[in-house]
Design a protein around this motif. Sequence first.
Motif, PDB file in Angstrom:
ATOM      1  N   THR A 251      36.414  89.727  72.929  1.00  0.00           N
ATOM      2  CA  THR A 251      35.844  90.004  71.608  1.00  0.00           C
ATOM      3  C   THR A 251      36.184  88.882  70.635  1.00  0.00           C
ATOM      4  OG1 THR A 251      36.227  92.357  72.003  1.00  0.00           O
ATOM      5  CG2 THR A 251      35.782  91.709  69.729  1.00  0.00           C
ATOM      6  N   CYS A 252      37.405  88.452  70.668  1.00  0.00           N
ATOM      7  CA  CYS A 252      37.859  87.429  69.728  1.00  0.00           C
ATOM      8  C   CYS A 252      37.435  86.043  70.183  1.00  0.00           C
ATOM      9  CB  CYS A 252      39.379  87.477  69.595  1.00  0.00           C
ATOM     10  SG  CYS A 252      40.044  89.142  69.366  1.00  0.00           S
TER      11      CYS A 252
ATOM     12  N   CYS B  38      34.271  83.834  69.169  1.00  0.00           N
ATOM     13  CA  CYS B  38      34.277  82.871  68.072  1.00  0.00           C
ATOM     14  C   CYS B  38      35.419  81.867  68.177  1.00  0.00           C
ATOM     15  CB  CYS B  38      34.371  83.591  66.733  1.00  0.00           C
ATOM     16  SG  CYS B  38      32.980  84.695  66.408  1.00  0.00           S
ATOM     17  N   HIS B  39      36.538  82.251  68.779  1.00  0.00           N
ATOM     18  CA  HIS B  39      37.742  81.406  68.708  1.00  0.00           C
ATOM     19  C   HIS B  39      38.024  80.618  69.987  1.00  0.00           C
ATOM     20  CE1 HIS B  39      39.178  82.662  64.782  1.00  0.00           C
ATOM     21  NE2 HIS B  39      38.964  83.934  65.099  1.00  0.00           N
TER      22      HIS B  39
ATOM     23  N   HIS C 104      47.860  90.444  66.897  1.00  0.00           N
ATOM     24  CA  HIS C 104      47.235  90.247  65.586  1.00  0.00           C
ATOM     25  C   HIS C 104      46.876  91.546  64.880  1.00  0.00           C
ATOM     26  CE1 HIS C 104      47.108  85.898  65.470  1.00  0.00           C
ATOM     27  NE2 HIS C 104      46.766  85.887  66.735  1.00  0.00           N
TER      28      HIS C 104
ATOM     29  N   HIS D  91      37.684  92.337  60.483  1.00  0.00           N
ATOM     30  CA  HIS D  91      37.659  90.875  60.594  1.00  0.00           C
ATOM     31  C   HIS D  91      36.519  90.430  61.491  1.00  0.00           C
ATOM     32  CE1 HIS D  91      38.825  86.728  61.275  1.00  0.00           C
ATOM     33  NE2 HIS D  91      38.880  86.969  62.579  1.00  0.00           N
TER      34      HIS D  91
ATOM     35  N   ARG E  42      33.593  88.491  59.859  1.00  0.00           N
ATOM     36  CA  ARG E  42      33.787  87.086  60.266  1.00  0.00           C
ATOM     37  C   ARG E  42      34.594  86.305  59.238  1.00  0.00           C
ATOM     38  NH1 ARG E  42      28.295  85.401  63.335  1.00  0.00           N
ATOM     39  NH2 ARG E  42      27.908  87.418  64.298  1.00  0.00           N
TER      40      ARG E  42
ATOM     41  N   ASN F 247      38.588  86.096  57.022  1.00  0.00           N
ATOM     42  CA  ASN F 247      39.994  86.433  57.122  1.00  0.00           C
ATOM     43  C   ASN F 247      40.289  87.756  56.443  1.00  0.00           C
ATOM     44  OD1 ASN F 247      41.076  84.500  58.700  1.00  0.00           O
ATOM     45  ND2 ASN F 247      41.579  83.139  57.012  1.00  0.00           N
TER      46      ASN F 247
ATOM     47  N   VAL G 108      44.572  91.008  59.794  1.00  0.00           N
ATOM     48  CA  VAL G 108      44.919  90.141  60.913  1.00  0.00           C
ATOM     49  C   VAL G 108      46.335  89.616  60.710  1.00  0.00           C
ATOM     50  CG1 VAL G 108      44.350  88.076  62.204  1.00  0.00           C
ATOM     51  CG2 VAL G 108      42.531  89.525  61.301  1.00  0.00           C
TER      52      VAL G 108
ATOM     53  N   LYS H 293      48.348  85.354  60.316  1.00  0.00           N
ATOM     54  CA  LYS H 293      47.653  84.288  59.582  1.00  0.00           C
ATOM     55  C   LYS H 293      46.625  84.928  58.676  1.00  0.00           C
ATOM     56  CE  LYS H 293      48.792  79.988  60.872  1.00  0.00           C
ATOM     57  NZ  LYS H 293      48.809  78.773  60.057  1.00  0.00           N
ATOM     58  N   GLY H 294      46.155  84.159  57.721  1.00  0.00           N
ATOM     59  CA  GLY H 294      45.109  84.686  56.872  1.00  0.00           C
ATOM     60  C   GLY H 294      45.551  84.729  55.431  1.00  0.00           C
TER      61      GLY H 294
HETATM   62  C1  HEC Z   1      32.376  86.588  64.650  1.00  0.00           C
HETATM   63  C2  HEC Z   1      33.361  85.534  64.726  1.00  0.00           C
HETATM   64  C3  HEC Z   1      34.800  85.951  64.790  1.00  0.00           C
HETATM   65  C4  HEC Z   1      35.343  86.876  65.646  1.00  0.00           C
HETATM   66  C5  HEC Z   1      34.647  87.758  66.680  1.00  0.00           C
HETATM   67  C6  HEC Z   1      36.767  86.844  65.384  1.00  0.00           C
HETATM   68  N1  HEC Z   1      37.046  85.913  64.404  1.00  0.00           N
HETATM   69 FE1  HEC Z   1      38.898  85.403  63.739  1.00  0.00          FE
HETATM   70  N2  HEC Z   1      38.081  84.178  62.367  1.00  0.00           N
HETATM   71  C7  HEC Z   1      36.741  83.901  62.254  1.00  0.00           C
HETATM   72  C8  HEC Z   1      36.538  82.998  61.133  1.00  0.00           C
HETATM   73  C9  HEC Z   1      35.211  82.424  60.685  1.00  0.00           C
HETATM   74  C10 HEC Z   1      37.822  82.756  60.572  1.00  0.00           C
HETATM   75  C11 HEC Z   1      38.168  81.893  59.391  1.00  0.00           C
HETATM   76  C12 HEC Z   1      38.491  80.547  59.949  1.00  0.00           C
HETATM   77  C13 HEC Z   1      39.024  79.611  58.940  1.00  0.00           C
HETATM   78  O1  HEC Z   1      39.169  79.967  57.773  1.00  0.00           O
HETATM   79  O2  HEC Z   1      39.345  78.509  59.377  1.00  0.00           O
HETATM   80  C14 HEC Z   1      38.766  83.496  61.379  1.00  0.00           C
HETATM   81  C15 HEC Z   1      40.123  83.514  61.178  1.00  0.00           C
HETATM   82  C16 HEC Z   1      41.045  84.138  61.995  1.00  0.00           C
HETATM   83  C17 HEC Z   1      42.480  84.061  61.862  1.00  0.00           C
HETATM   84  C18 HEC Z   1      43.231  83.348  60.766  1.00  0.00           C
HETATM   85  C19 HEC Z   1      43.260  81.881  60.990  1.00  0.00           C
HETATM   86  C20 HEC Z   1      43.869  81.114  59.854  1.00  0.00           C
HETATM   87  O3  HEC Z   1      43.857  79.886  59.978  1.00  0.00           O
HETATM   88  O4  HEC Z   1      44.324  81.686  58.875  1.00  0.00           O
HETATM   89  C21 HEC Z   1      43.046  84.804  62.871  1.00  0.00           C
HETATM   90  C22 HEC Z   1      44.508  85.016  63.156  1.00  0.00           C
HETATM   91  C23 HEC Z   1      41.942  85.346  63.613  1.00  0.00           C
HETATM   92  N3  HEC Z   1      40.765  84.920  63.072  1.00  0.00           N
HETATM   93  C24 HEC Z   1      42.099  86.193  64.705  1.00  0.00           C
HETATM   94  C25 HEC Z   1      41.058  86.863  65.305  1.00  0.00           C
HETATM   95  C26 HEC Z   1      41.238  87.926  66.262  1.00  0.00           C
HETATM   96  C27 HEC Z   1      42.589  88.455  66.735  1.00  0.00           C
HETATM   97  C28 HEC Z   1      40.003  88.334  66.643  1.00  0.00           C
HETATM   98  C29 HEC Z   1      39.651  89.439  67.600  1.00  0.00           C
HETATM   99  C30 HEC Z   1      40.108  90.789  67.210  1.00  0.00           C
HETATM  100  C31 HEC Z   1      39.040  87.526  65.923  1.00  0.00           C
HETATM  101  N4  HEC Z   1      39.716  86.660  65.126  1.00  0.00           N
HETATM  102  C32 HEC Z   1      37.677  87.631  66.065  1.00  0.00           C
HETATM  103  C33 HEC Z   1      35.740  84.384  63.068  1.00  0.00           C
HETATM  104  C34 HEC Z   1      35.879  85.357  64.030  1.00  0.00           C
END
Ligand code: HEC
Length: 314
Positions: free
Chosen positions: A47-48, A51-52, A85, A91, A95, A97, A101, A104-105
């Motif tokens: 799931t995560c 995008c990551h 997390h 989140h 999409r 922060n 989470v 981070k954030g």
């Molecule tokens: C649909 C796309 C998407 C999905 C799915 C997603 N994320 Fe993200 N996530 C993002 C975006 C966009 C950011 C903001 C990135 C940035 O600011 O650099 C982010 C930021 C984060 C951050 C903070 C990073 C920071 O630099 O502060 C964390 C931790 C994170 N995601 C964890 C997760 C986790 C755990 C999951 C699964 C439960 C998840 N993400 C699923 C798009 C997604």
Amino acid sequence: MRAILNVALLCSVVSLAGILPAAAQTTATPAVAAAQVQAPAGGGAPTCLKCHSTEAKVSPILQTPHAVKGDPHSPFGQEGCEACHGPSAAHVTSRKNEPAVVFKGPSTSSVAERNQQCLTCHQSGLRMNWQGSQHQRNDMACNDCHTIHVSKDPVLVKATQPEKCFTCHKEQRADSFKFSHHPVREGLVVCSDCHNPHGAPGPKLLKEFTVNDVCFTCHMEKRGPLLWEHQPVRESCITCHSPHGSTQARLLVQRSPYLCQECHANSGHQATPLAGQSLPGQIAANVRLMARGCVNCHTQIHGSNSPNGAFLTR
Ligand code: HEC
Ligand code: HEC
Ligand code: HEC
Ligand code: HEC
Ligand code: HEC
Ligand code: HEC
Ligand code: HEC
Ligand code: HEC
Ligand code: HEC
Ligand code: HEC
């Protein structure tokens, strides 16, 4: 009409006030309450990773024990990324922060909240004395030392661990550059050979209850049993040695004769020309002149097993 509304509002406030604390009580600990406001996204790591997955600072986790899906104790064997997390449905859909989470954030979670995530799996073993330990009391987080999204955590590697500790412990860094030092900088001995940074029942985060027991883990020959013991050696090695580094040879806190003369009188010794006489000032000078190398004769300074070793000379 307005009055009725107000009453209704008041009622809902009262009932909310009645419900909220009850809800809070059902959560595991107040520290993780924030993480539980969101629902879990579910689906595990994929799931995560939608995008990551391509992020260089995220994907190396896939090479670590945390990503072993076949291990039911590992995060990937459970909720995936959310095991650390926290539940992050909002989140994923927004999409952005979203605050829930953990780690981070925008609302980077509190130290207690972060540590709780790790301790749910790592409470036992080395972490038995974490609560109340020097590092815990000083508000340190697990990830102040541990780096999670790398293939090999630097604090677990002998060659790179000291640098992590030195970022805060400047005095020990300075000691490590001294002429005589444990080979920490050389990567042969690490801080965690002597200390448990997660907490210890004894003093100074030492891995054993006493300093001597720590030293004996490597310098076994000093343990004895010995026929003739030197009392300060039995008491504590650091009476004479400084564990991290010294400008004197052999990690000594002082050089002889001064070291020995902290405890032993500097008169009446056969090694001095004025032995047996009592001319205080002069004798002191002569002792330093003639007998500075106490260990030249008292070679068995840590104790002797020779029947004739009462004076630690053999
Ligand atoms: C649909 C796309 C998407 C999905 C799915 C997603 N994320 Fe993200 N996530 C993002 C975006 C966009 C950011 C903001 C990135 C940035 O600011 O650099 C982010 C930021 C984060 C951050 C903070 C990073 C920071 O630099 O502060 C964390 C931790 C994170 N995601 C964890 C997760 C986790 C755990 C999951 C699964 C439960 C998840 N993400 C699923 C798009 C997604
Ligand atoms: C074992 C716990 C753990 C697991 C599992 C985990 N993370 Fe992390 N993550 C952390 C920690 C701790 C940080 C804070 C950075 C650090 O100290 O390494 C972090 C940081 C991040 C960041 C911010 C990176 C940055 O430096 O800006 C993102 C994004 C992220 N994680 C996404 C994920 C995704 C996606 C997964 C699943 C594939 C995942 N994490 C699994 C513990 C974990
Ligand atoms: C869902 C359970 C779980 C969570 C949450 C979790 N871990 Fe782990 N961790 C494991 C398992 C399982 C292993 C691998 C088995 C072992 O070595 O004990 C492991 C291994 C480790 C290791 C050794 C890695 C190695 O390369 O040998 C470290 C360090 C570690 N975890 C730190 C953390 C930290 C810090 C956090 C919080 C950010 C955390 N863990 C969160 C389950 C978890
Ligand atoms: C002051 C730095 C520091 C802090 C803070 C810290 N660790 Fe560690 N951790 C280490 C070092 C150093 C090792 C290697 C220990 C060794 O090899 O004996 C280690 C090893 C580990 C290991 C792998 C060894 C094992 O026990 O199986 C785990 C898991 C771990 N730490 C979890 C945690 C958790 C959870 C926290 C937070 C409660 C935490 N650590 C806080 C420095 C730290
Ligand atoms: C983020 C800063 C930080 C890092 C990194 C750190 N420490 Fe500490 N450490 C502290 C603080 C703050 C204290 C408590 C204050 C004090 O007593 O000096 C402390 C206390 C200690 C003590 C106990 C001192 C005493 O007087 O009881 C030992 C031993 C220690 N740290 C070893 C380590 C080791 C080993 C590492 C690396 C694995 C490490 N520390 C990493 C900040 C840090
Ligand atoms: C050979 C064992 C050994 C090694 C290796 C070692 N220490 Fe120590 N350390 C000790 C002993 C023993 C003490 C207790 C000294 C005392 O009580 O005066 C101590 C005390 C400390 C203290 C408390 C200092 C004070 O004055 O109260 C800190 C902080 C510390 N060590 C950090 C470190 C760090 C960081 C490393 C790695 C660079 C490290 N130690 C490596 C044995 C060791
Ligand atoms: C993890 C193993 C280990 C532990 C624990 C340990 N040492 Fe050492 N010690 C070494 C090694 C390795 C050397 C270097 C030997 C060499 O250079 O031949 C050394 C060298 C020494 C030396 C000689 C230094 C020199 O300049 O020749 C003294 C003195 C010493 N240690 C005292 C102690 C004391 C006191 C303790 C307890 C606080 C202790 N050691 C704990 C591994 C250890
Ligand atoms: C009364 C002071 C004193 C005490 C206490 C002491 N030492 Fe020493 N140690 C010395 C002196 C002096 C030397 C240097 C001997 C030489 O140069 O021949 C030395 C040398 C050493 C050496 C390097 C040479 C060798 O014999 O291997 C080690 C290792 C060592 N000591 C470990 C320890 C340990 C472990 C303890 C605690 C059990 C301890 N010492 C307690 C005075 C002391
Ligand atoms: C911390 C105090 C202390 C230091 C430092 C110290 N000693 Fe001792 N030493 C003692 C004590 C206490 C005894 C036991 C005296 C007794 O049993 O009457 C002893 C016994 C001895 C003995 C055996 C003779 C006897 O009377 O039993 C010799 C030889 C000796 N020390 C030499 C040295 C030398 C050489 C040094 C320096 C490398 C040194 N000592 C450092 C406290 C110390
Ligand atoms: C030339 C060799 C030699 C040197 C150098 C030497 N000693 Fe001795 N020491 C001896 C002998 C041999 C004895 C045995 C007792 C005797 O015959 O008087 C002794 C006895 C002792 C005793 C026990 C008897 C007493 O007088 O209390 C102590 C303590 C002692 N020495 C400490 C020291 C100290 C401290 C130094 C350094 C300042 C030192 N020695 C330097 C050879 C030496």
